[in-house]
Scaffold this motif. Structure first.
Motif, PDB file in Angstrom:
ATOM      1  N   THR A   1    -100.932  16.633 -47.445  1.00  0.00           N
ATOM      2  CA  THR A   1     -99.619  16.623 -48.087  1.00  0.00           C
ATOM      3  C   THR A   1     -98.810  17.858 -47.675  1.00  0.00           C
ATOM      4  O   THR A   1     -99.335  18.970 -47.636  1.00  0.00           O
ATOM      5  CB  THR A   1     -99.774  16.611 -49.615  1.00  0.00           C
ATOM      6  N   GLY A   2     -97.549  17.637 -47.343  1.00  0.00           N
ATOM      7  CA  GLY A   2     -96.664  18.742 -46.993  1.00  0.00           C
ATOM      8  C   GLY A   2     -96.741  19.167 -45.547  1.00  0.00           C
ATOM      9  O   GLY A   2     -96.198  20.217 -45.187  1.00  0.00           O
ATOM     10  N   THR A   3     -97.384  18.362 -44.707  1.00  0.00           N
ATOM     11  CA  THR A   3     -97.493  18.717 -43.288  1.00  0.00           C
ATOM     12  C   THR A   3     -96.933  17.605 -42.406  1.00  0.00           C
ATOM     13  O   THR A   3     -96.756  16.472 -42.852  1.00  0.00           O
ATOM     14  CB  THR A   3     -98.959  18.964 -42.867  1.00  0.00           C
ATOM     15  N   THR A   4     -96.658  17.951 -41.160  1.00  0.00           N
ATOM     16  CA  THR A   4     -96.239  16.984 -40.150  1.00  0.00           C
ATOM     17  C   THR A   4     -96.954  17.340 -38.849  1.00  0.00           C
ATOM     18  O   THR A   4     -97.577  18.398 -38.722  1.00  0.00           O
ATOM     19  CB  THR A   4     -94.713  17.010 -39.921  1.00  0.00           C
ATOM     20  N   LEU A   5     -96.836  16.457 -37.861  1.00  0.00           N
ATOM     21  CA  LEU A   5     -97.513  16.661 -36.587  1.00  0.00           C
ATOM     22  C   LEU A   5     -96.824  17.759 -35.785  1.00  0.00           C
ATOM     23  O   LEU A   5     -95.607  17.754 -35.604  1.00  0.00           O
ATOM     24  CB  LEU A   5     -97.510  15.349 -35.796  1.00  0.00           C
ATOM     25  N   ASP A   6     -97.607  18.707 -35.266  1.00  0.00           N
ATOM     26  CA  ASP A   6     -97.056  19.852 -34.547  1.00  0.00           C
ATOM     27  C   ASP A   6     -97.886  20.132 -33.309  1.00  0.00           C
ATOM     28  O   ASP A   6     -99.109  19.989 -33.318  1.00  0.00           O
ATOM     29  CB  ASP A   6     -97.074  21.086 -35.464  1.00  0.00           C
ATOM     30  N   ARG A   7     -97.200  20.527 -32.201  1.00  0.00           N
ATOM     31  CA  ARG A   7     -97.905  20.962 -30.998  1.00  0.00           C
ATOM     32  C   ARG A   7     -98.004  22.475 -30.997  1.00  0.00           C
ATOM     33  O   ARG A   7     -97.011  23.167 -31.210  1.00  0.00           O
ATOM     34  CB  ARG A   7     -97.154  20.496 -29.738  1.00  0.00           C
ATOM     35  N   LYS A   8     -99.186  23.016 -30.742  1.00  0.00           N
ATOM     36  CA  LYS A   8     -99.389  24.463 -30.701  1.00  0.00           C
ATOM     37  C   LYS A   8     -98.579  25.080 -29.567  1.00  0.00           C
ATOM     38  O   LYS A   8     -97.965  26.128 -29.729  1.00  0.00           O
ATOM     39  CB  LYS A   8    -100.870  24.772 -30.544  1.00  0.00           C
ATOM     40  N   ASP A   9     -98.629  24.434 -28.399  1.00  0.00           N
ATOM     41  CA  ASP A   9     -97.822  24.845 -27.252  1.00  0.00           C
ATOM     42  C   ASP A   9     -96.664  23.866 -27.137  1.00  0.00           C
ATOM     43  O   ASP A   9     -96.868  22.702 -26.792  1.00  0.00           O
ATOM     44  CB  ASP A   9     -98.659  24.834 -25.970  1.00  0.00           C
ATOM     45  N   ASN A  10     -95.447  24.321 -27.423  1.00  0.00           N
ATOM     46  CA  ASN A  10     -94.305  23.415 -27.449  1.00  0.00           C
ATOM     47  C   ASN A  10     -93.895  22.915 -26.084  1.00  0.00           C
ATOM     48  O   ASN A  10     -93.012  22.056 -25.975  1.00  0.00           O
ATOM     49  CB  ASN A  10     -93.115  24.090 -28.137  1.00  0.00           C
ATOM     50  N   ASN A  11     -94.500  23.440 -25.027  1.00  0.00           N
ATOM     51  CA  ASN A  11     -94.252  22.917 -23.683  1.00  0.00           C
ATOM     52  C   ASN A  11     -95.394  22.022 -23.223  1.00  0.00           C
ATOM     53  O   ASN A  11     -95.385  21.520 -22.101  1.00  0.00           O
ATOM     54  CB  ASN A  11     -94.067  24.068 -22.686  1.00  0.00           C
ATOM     55  N   GLY A  12     -96.395  21.843 -24.077  1.00  0.00           N
ATOM     56  CA  GLY A  12     -97.556  21.022 -23.743  1.00  0.00           C
ATOM     57  C   GLY A  12     -97.432  19.611 -24.275  1.00  0.00           C
ATOM     58  O   GLY A  12     -96.536  19.289 -25.063  1.00  0.00           O
ATOM     59  N   ASP A  13     -98.363  18.758 -23.859  1.00  0.00           N
ATOM     60  CA  ASP A  13     -98.344  17.352 -24.254  1.00  0.00           C
ATOM     61  C   ASP A  13     -98.970  17.149 -25.633  1.00  0.00           C
ATOM     62  O   ASP A  13     -99.588  18.055 -26.206  1.00  0.00           O
ATOM     63  CB  ASP A  13     -99.109  16.506 -23.227  1.00  0.00           C
ATOM     64  N   TYR A  14     -98.820  15.931 -26.138  1.00  0.00           N
ATOM     65  CA  TYR A  14     -99.511  15.539 -27.354  1.00  0.00           C
ATOM     66  C   TYR A  14    -100.931  15.122 -26.984  1.00  0.00           C
ATOM     67  O   TYR A  14    -101.137  14.112 -26.321  1.00  0.00           O
ATOM     68  CB  TYR A  14     -98.788  14.370 -28.021  1.00  0.00           C
ATOM     69  N   CYS A  15    -101.911  15.913 -27.409  1.00  0.00           N
ATOM     70  CA  CYS A  15    -103.313  15.643 -27.117  1.00  0.00           C
ATOM     71  C   CYS A  15    -104.158  16.382 -28.154  1.00  0.00           C
ATOM     72  O   CYS A  15    -103.646  17.269 -28.859  1.00  0.00           O
ATOM     73  CB  CYS A  15    -103.670  16.063 -25.698  1.00  0.00           C
TER      74      CYS A  15
END
Length: 209
Positions: free
Chosen positions: A123-137
Motif C-alpha cells: 500500500t502506498g507504493t508504485t512501480l519504480d526503476r532504480k536506474d531511470n535510464n535502465g529497462d524494466y527488469c
C-alpha cells in the motif's frame, strides 16, 4: 521532405523488416515478418515510433487478462501501465519511456512472470526503476513510495556538501528550507552549495537588506 531511410533487415521488437512495400498514401511502408510468423505491412513512421508486433502482443496481453484472474488489481494496473508506456506510441507518456529507448524485458511481457518477480504491491507504493535510464527488469525495479521515487527522478539534482551526497529535495527537507529557495540561491544568486543549503532564511533576509 525528410531523407529516405532504408529499414531493410532492421528489427523492431518482434518485427523484422523484409523489403519495401508500396506506399500507404504518401507514407513509406515496409513488409515485415513478425515473430509469430505473420507478414504485415506497416508505415515507416509506426515502426520508428515503437510498433513491435503484428498485433499478436496485444492479443497475448488480452489473453493473459482472462487467465491470471488478477485483472483490475494494483499489480496488474502497474504492469499494464508499464507495457503501455514502453510500447504504445499513442500513450501520452511514451516519449519519456519507449520513445527514449526504455524497454520491458522479455520475461515481463507475461504478467505471471512480473508478479512472480515483484510480488504484491505494498500500500502506498508504485512501480519504480532504480536506474531511470535502465529497462524494466527484475534487477532494476522495486515498489517505491512517492518520496523514494521523487528522490530518484531524472530531473532531481545530486549535491555533495559537508561530506554527504543526496538529492536537492532531500537537502531541502533536512534543513527545512523550500527546495525552490535553495535552487534560486544556487542558480540565480550564484551562492556556493554550502551557503545555499545551510544559510537560514532569516540570515538570507538580513543579507538582502
Amino acid at each position: 521532405m525528410s531523407a529516405f531511410i532504408d529499414l531493410s533487415g532492421r528489427t523492431f521488437g518482434r518485427l523484422k523488416v523484409l523489403r519495401r512495400s508500396s506506399n500507404i498514401g504518401r507514407r513509406v511502408a515496409w513488409v515485415c515478418l513478425c515473430g509469430c510468423g505473420k507478414e504485415v505491412v506497416l508505415k515507416a513512421g509506426n515502426l520508428k515510433r515503437g510498433t513491435q508486433s503484428c498485433g499478436c502482443l496485444v492479443l497475448e496481453i488480452l489473453r493473459l487478462r482472462a487467465t491470471h484472474r488478477m485483472s483490475g488489481t494494483p499489480e496488474h494496473k502497474s504492469w499494464s501501465a508499464m507495457i503501455q508506456r514502453c510500447t504504445n506510441p499513442n500513450e501520452k507518456r511514451y516519449k519519456d519511456y519507449g520513445g527514449r529507448g526504455i524497454k520491458v524485458c522479455q520475461s515481463w511481457r507475461l504478467f505471471e512472470n512480473f508478479i512472480r518477480d515483484m510480488g504484491r504491491r505494498p500500500t502506498g507504493t508504485t512501480l519504480d526503476r532504480k536506474d531511470n535510464n535502465g529497462d524494466y527488469c527484475p534487477n532494476n525495479c522495486r515498489w517505491a513510495t512517492d518520496e523514494e521515487q521523487a528522490n530518484n527522478a531524472r530531473s532531481n539534482v545530486l549535491i555533495t556538501c559537508a561530506g554527504k551526497t543526496q538529492t536537492l529535495s532531500k537537502w531541502a527537507r533536512e534543513v527545512g528550507i523550500d527546495v525552490r529557495a535553495i535552487s534560486q540561491r544556487r542558480n540565480l544568486l550564484g551562492w556556493t552549495d554550502y551557503a545555499a543549503i545551510f544559510t537560514p532564511l532569516r540570515a538570507c533576509k538580513k543579507r538582502a537588506a
